[in-house]
Design a protein around this motif. Sequence first.
Motif, PDB file in Angstrom:
ATOM      1  N   LYS A 118      37.343  19.751  18.174  1.00 42.40           N
ATOM      2  CA  LYS A 118      38.001  19.157  19.336  1.00 42.40           C
ATOM      3  C   LYS A 118      38.738  17.899  18.916  1.00 42.40           C
ATOM      4  O   LYS A 118      38.318  17.200  17.987  1.00 42.40           O
ATOM      5  N   ALA A 119      39.818  17.613  19.639  1.00 45.91           N
ATOM      6  CA  ALA A 119      40.564  16.380  19.410  1.00 45.91           C
ATOM      7  C   ALA A 119      40.608  15.588  20.704  1.00 45.91           C
ATOM      8  O   ALA A 119      40.888  16.144  21.770  1.00 45.91           O
ATOM      9  N   LYS A 120      40.313  14.309  20.595  1.00 48.22           N
ATOM     10  CA  LYS A 120      40.456  13.420  21.737  1.00 48.22           C
ATOM     11  C   LYS A 120      41.679  12.564  21.452  1.00 48.22           C
ATOM     12  O   LYS A 120      41.741  11.861  20.442  1.00 48.22           O
ATOM     13  N   VAL A 121      42.659  12.654  22.348  1.00 51.02           N
ATOM     14  CA  VAL A 121      43.915  11.940  22.179  1.00 51.02           C
ATOM     15  C   VAL A 121      44.036  10.933  23.314  1.00 51.02           C
ATOM     16  O   VAL A 121      43.965  11.302  24.486  1.00 51.02           O
ATOM     17  N   SER A 122      44.236   9.679  22.948  1.00 51.93           N
ATOM     18  CA  SER A 122      44.373   8.620  23.942  1.00 51.93           C
ATOM     19  C   SER A 122      45.685   7.884  23.687  1.00 51.93           C
ATOM     20  O   SER A 122      45.941   7.440  22.573  1.00 51.93           O
ATOM     21  N   GLN A 123      46.512   7.800  24.724  1.00 50.70           N
ATOM     22  CA  GLN A 123      47.773   7.066  24.626  1.00 50.70           C
ATOM     23  C   GLN A 123      47.833   6.060  25.755  1.00 50.70           C
ATOM     24  O   GLN A 123      47.838   6.431  26.930  1.00 50.70           O
ATOM     25  N   MET A 124      47.834   4.794  25.367  1.00 49.03           N
ATOM     26  CA  MET A 124      47.929   3.698  26.328  1.00 49.03           C
ATOM     27  C   MET A 124      46.908   3.844  27.452  1.00 49.03           C
ATOM     28  O   MET A 124      47.224   3.671  28.622  1.00 49.03           O
ATOM     29  N   GLY A 125      45.679   4.202  27.080  1.00 48.26           N
ATOM     30  CA  GLY A 125      44.602   4.289  28.057  1.00 48.26           C
ATOM     31  C   GLY A 125      44.419   5.643  28.698  1.00 48.26           C
ATOM     32  O   GLY A 125      43.405   5.898  29.337  1.00 48.26           O
ATOM     33  N   ASN A 126      45.380   6.540  28.580  1.00 41.89           N
ATOM     34  CA  ASN A 126      45.251   7.895  29.138  1.00 41.89           C
ATOM     35  C   ASN A 126      44.703   8.817  28.062  1.00 41.89           C
ATOM     36  O   ASN A 126      45.345   9.022  27.042  1.00 41.89           O
ATOM     37  N   ALA A 127      43.514   9.377  28.302  1.00 41.20           N
ATOM     38  CA  ALA A 127      42.861  10.215  27.301  1.00 41.20           C
ATOM     39  C   ALA A 127      42.768  11.659  27.763  1.00 41.20           C
ATOM     40  O   ALA A 127      42.647  11.932  28.953  1.00 41.20           O
ATOM     41  N   GLN A 128      42.841  12.547  26.797  1.00 37.81           N
ATOM     42  CA  GLN A 128      42.603  13.961  27.073  1.00 37.81           C
ATOM     43  C   GLN A 128      41.943  14.583  25.862  1.00 37.81           C
ATOM     44  O   GLN A 128      42.122  14.132  24.735  1.00 37.81           O
ATOM     45  N   THR A 129      41.175  15.623  26.112  1.00 43.81           N
ATOM     46  CA  THR A 129      40.496  16.345  25.049  1.00 43.81           C
ATOM     47  C   THR A 129      41.192  17.678  24.845  1.00 43.81           C
ATOM     48  O   THR A 129      41.465  18.393  25.801  1.00 43.81           O
ATOM     49  N   LEU A 130      41.499  17.983  23.580  1.00 42.24           N
ATOM     50  CA  LEU A 130      42.161  19.234  23.221  1.00 42.24           C
ATOM     51  C   LEU A 130      41.161  20.113  22.483  1.00 42.24           C
ATOM     52  O   LEU A 130      40.440  19.630  21.606  1.00 42.24           O
ATOM     53  N   GLU A 131      41.148  21.394  22.827  1.00 44.76           N
ATOM     54  CA  GLU A 131      40.241  22.338  22.174  1.00 44.76           C
ATOM     55  C   GLU A 131      41.006  23.599  21.806  1.00 44.76           C
ATOM     56  O   GLU A 131      42.104  23.842  22.306  1.00 44.76           O
ATOM     57  N   GLY A 132      40.409  24.418  20.954  1.00 42.22           N
ATOM     58  CA  GLY A 132      40.990  25.706  20.592  1.00 42.22           C
ATOM     59  C   GLY A 132      42.352  25.563  19.951  1.00 42.22           C
ATOM     60  O   GLY A 132      42.559  24.736  19.065  1.00 42.22           O
ATOM     61  N   GLU A 133      43.293  26.370  20.425  1.00 40.59           N
ATOM     62  CA  GLU A 133      44.638  26.366  19.856  1.00 40.59           C
ATOM     63  C   GLU A 133      45.329  25.018  20.002  1.00 40.59           C
ATOM     64  O   GLU A 133      46.130  24.632  19.160  1.00 40.59           O
ATOM     65  N   GLN A 134      45.039  24.303  21.083  1.00 42.53           N
ATOM     66  CA  GLN A 134      45.661  22.993  21.289  1.00 42.53           C
ATOM     67  C   GLN A 134      45.237  21.997  20.208  1.00 42.53           C
ATOM     68  O   GLN A 134      46.003  21.115  19.846  1.00 42.53           O
ATOM     69  N   ALA A 135      44.027  22.130  19.700  1.00 41.64           N
ATOM     70  CA  ALA A 135      43.524  21.204  18.684  1.00 41.64           C
ATOM     71  C   ALA A 135      43.766  21.709  17.264  1.00 41.64           C
ATOM     72  O   ALA A 135      43.572  20.968  16.302  1.00 41.64           O
ATOM     73  N   ALA A 136      44.213  22.946  17.123  1.00 42.34           N
ATOM     74  CA  ALA A 136      44.357  23.558  15.796  1.00 42.34           C
ATOM     75  C   ALA A 136      45.302  22.784  14.888  1.00 42.34           C
ATOM     76  O   ALA A 136      45.114  22.747  13.675  1.00 42.34           O
ATOM     77  N   GLY A 137      46.318  22.154  15.438  1.00 44.32           N
ATOM     78  CA  GLY A 137      47.278  21.411  14.623  1.00 44.32           C
ATOM     79  C   GLY A 137      46.674  20.244  13.872  1.00 44.32           C
ATOM     80  O   GLY A 137      47.229  19.776  12.880  1.00 44.32           O
ATOM     81  N   PHE A 138      45.524  19.771  14.323  1.00 50.06           N
ATOM     82  CA  PHE A 138      44.883  18.632  13.662  1.00 50.06           C
ATOM     83  C   PHE A 138      44.082  19.059  12.432  1.00 50.06           C
ATOM     84  O   PHE A 138      43.715  18.219  11.614  1.00 50.06           O
TER      85      PHE A 138
END
Length: 187
Positions: A118-138
């Motif tokens: 899983k990837a947790k991406v936070s930009q300027m305080g807004n966070a979201q968690t990416l899983e599966g194909e969305q996180a594959a790029g990492f």
Amino acid sequence: KYLMPNNAHIVVVGSKSDVAEDLKAFGPINYFDAFGNPVESKAVSSDVTAQQVIDNYLEAIGGVDKLKSVTDLTVRMSTTVQGMALEVINEQMEPGMMHMKVMMNGNAMQEVTYDGEKAKVSQMGNAQTLEGEQAAGFETQAMIFPEMNYADMGAELSLEGIETVAEKDAYKVLVTLPDGSKTTQFY
């Protein structure tokens, strides 16, 4: 009436391997780097393969056995942009985890944490968690030496020529991952 093909210059921005073949019909093609400097691809001997270039690179930086012993890597970069301090900290840890933080004047602008699934991406305080194909790029970004894993990943390697990079000749290798994403590496 207004467009004179004989006096036209067509400017195309993109990867040479993606667009050059289709543009040949328009006449001679001139290539430029990101700074507008002319680029010439030099021919590569037919007995050199992309895999050999990768293998030679891995050997030149210590050899696969020693590289396997590297378990974590931290890269810190800093500069100023319009008088403001910019800092990037990228930490990688085997097996395939990473944390990257981008700060402007000490304030976190972006932060990415990838745990191998899983990837947790936070930009300027807004966070979201990416899983599966969305996180594959990492997955590839988290690898300290992705070149050691290209075969296991099913990556297709293509030797695209030799180009001058920082005033030195470098092999240009196109890496295509099974998901279709492509990166160009210079060795």
